[in-house]
Enzyme design. Structure first.
Site, PDB file in Angstrom:
ATOM      1  N   SER A 192      -3.224  -9.714   7.277  1.00 51.85           N
ATOM      2  CA  SER A 192      -2.755  -8.349   7.476  1.00 51.85           C
ATOM      3  C   SER A 192      -2.231  -8.265   8.901  1.00 51.85           C
ATOM      4  CB  SER A 192      -3.915  -7.373   7.264  1.00 51.85           C
ATOM      5  OG  SER A 192      -3.594  -6.138   7.853  1.00 51.85           O
ATOM      6  N   ASP A 204      -7.272   2.895  12.203  1.00 48.20           N
ATOM      7  CA  ASP A 204      -5.979   3.574  12.137  1.00 48.20           C
ATOM      8  C   ASP A 204      -6.061   4.938  11.461  1.00 48.20           C
ATOM      9  OD1 ASP A 204      -4.506   1.676  13.564  1.00 48.20           O
ATOM     10  OD2 ASP A 204      -4.289   0.410  11.789  1.00 48.20           O
ATOM     11  N   ARG A 249      -0.057   4.412  16.908  1.00 51.51           N
ATOM     12  CA  ARG A 249      -0.441   5.398  15.889  1.00 51.51           C
ATOM     13  C   ARG A 249      -0.205   6.844  16.313  1.00 51.51           C
ATOM     14  NH1 ARG A 249       0.563   1.935  12.184  1.00 51.51           N
ATOM     15  NH2 ARG A 249      -1.084   0.460  11.697  1.00 51.51           N
ATOM     16  N   ASP A 298       0.825  -1.217   0.000  1.00 52.86           N
ATOM     17  CA  ASP A 298       0.000   0.000   0.000  1.00 52.86           C
ATOM     18  C   ASP A 298       0.855   1.262   0.000  1.00 52.86           C
ATOM     19  OD1 ASP A 298      -2.408  -1.372   0.058  1.00 52.86           O
ATOM     20  OD2 ASP A 298      -2.533  -1.365   2.245  1.00 52.86           O
TER      21      ASP A 298
END
Ligand code: ARG
Length: 416
Positions: A174, A123, A94, A15
């Protein structure tokens, strides 16, 4: 006019690699930032790849110390578990990544930050809100939310643009990992009835395969923070890494959580978090013996609120900061030792002690007890129960329980 510059949180995966090229095609200069929160991957390669794919600069930053000190430790002191299960590894990482993006953006004179999150997850919320809180003047660009490409489209795009497709793509899962835990989603895990296959676990052994002999670890805390392991003072990173290893060897810290995302989607997540679960358990054991009853009860409420806010992306917020002021105050006497026993996927508290513990043997004992005034208990209970007695006398019986139906019809009554 010069091109606008963005600092992108770069993991090296598909990504964000595609994102570098895509942002470039949109007219941006892209600076890549990769942050090491203890995932143990080859960061030199990641940094090289960023440049190769088209970034104008690439940074790699070791964030392990600030991650534990400024994010994980306060959450440990709070005792935060989201929905009673998830120790918040990704959610705590994060805001730190966002803060570092902001800091690099300022240094680079960039106009904004970018991240590779999808529009379905938590996220994106964490990055967007943290950036708004720290640098409202910066824009946030999230290519995955905009480009409308499927996974296969992305792979095709990568091939066309000579972007190396990472080997990790062969895995259907993932994964996100840092010192506080590893999260695994997607693939067969999307069926909540399917038992997670053995291959999803990397940090923990199957509890059935764990050693036959239990292991003991002794943790020392100062003001609610771990400072020593088995009597040896160690720094935070080493302590967490060691606990991840020992816990993992004994199969401790596997979590299968059907969780509520902020965006209203239910999602099935597998976590491996041996150090987090051991530390939270030990910390709780120490609070059990040092916190006054009312403080402990109220702190549970705070912990739930905290976990929800951190999960929902509100780390940088007035309420979260205010909650920490409360939590920090409660930790002044949470110092002492806890001994944990690890055995086949389970950890139990084998012992706890604290110099300022509120536990007093002479009060608790059913053995000889001279200090405690037993007769005073009757008067105390009379007053404590006064409200119930009054309500019963004035308004009738308080319970919906039907006493007539309580005993068996054929109750035998024996006489001599
Ligand atoms: N569900 C967890 C959370 O929201 C883990 C998310 C993992 N993120 C990822 N990009 N794989 O905190």
């Amino acid at each position: 006019m010069s091109r606008e510059k963005l600092v992108l949180a770069y993991s090296g995966g598909l990504d964000t690699s595609v994102a570098i090229r895509w942002l470039k095609d949109q007219g941006y200069e892209v600076v890549a930032l990769t942050i090491d929160l203890g995932e143990n991957k080859d960061l030199d390669t990641v940094q090289q790849r960023a440049l190769q794919v088209g970034a104008v600069a690439a940074y790699v930053v070791d964030g392990k110390v600030p991650f534990l000190r400024d994010f994980v430790w306060p959450s440990l002191q709070t005792g935060a578990l989201y929905e009673k299960e998830y120790p918040l590894a990704t959610a705590l990482g994060r805001p730190l990544i966002a803060a570092m993006l902001v800091q690099i953006a300022r240094r680079e004179g960039a106009q904004g930050i970018a991240h590779g999150c999808t529009g379905k997850g938590n996220d994106q919320v964490r990055f967007d809100i943290a950036t708004a809180a720290l640098a409202p003047e910066l824009k946030v660009v999230a290519p995955v939310r905009e480009w409308g490409m499927s996974r296969d489209d992305e792979i095709e795009y990568a091939r066309q643009h000579g972007i190396p497709v990472p080997a990790s793509l062969e895995s259907p899962y993932s994964v996100d990992a840092n010192l506080w835990g590893r999260s695994i989603e997607a693939g067969v895990l999307e069926d909540p009835w399917a038992e997670p296959p053995a291959e999803v676990y990397e940090w923990t052994v199957d509890p059935a395969q764990a050693p036959e002999a239990p292991a003991y670890v002794e943790l020392s805390f100062q003001d609610g923070l771990p400072v020593a392991l088995d009597g040896r003072r160690t720094n935070a990173v080493e302590l967490v890494e060691t606990l991840n290893r020992i816990g993992g060897e004994h199969g401790v810290g596997r979590i299968d959580h059907l969780e509520n995302r902020l965006v209203g989607i239910k999602s099935r997540e597998i976590y491996e978090a041996p150090a987090a679960m051991l530390l939270l358990q030990a910390h709780q054991a120490l609070e059990d013996i040092t916190l006054p009853k009312d403080v402990a009860r109220f702190k549970d409420v705070v912990a739930q609120q905290w976990a929800q806010m951190v999960y929902d992306g509100l780390w940088f917020s007035p309420l979260r900061e205010a909650l920490y002021a409360f939590v920090a105050h409660t930790q002044r006497h949470v110092s002492g030792e806890v001994r944990l026993k690890l055995y086949k996927g389970h950890a139990s508290v084998a012992g706890r002690k604290a110099p300022e513990q509120l536990y007093r043997m002479e009060l608790a004992t059913y053995g000889r007890g001279d200090e405690f005034d037993q007769a005073a208990a009757a008067g105390f209970i009379k007053l404590f129960g006064m409200g119930v007695r009054t309500a019963s006398e004035v308004q009738g019986k308080l319970s919906s329980l039907d006493l007539e139906k309580l005993l068996p019809a054929d109750l035998k009554r024996l006489t001599p």
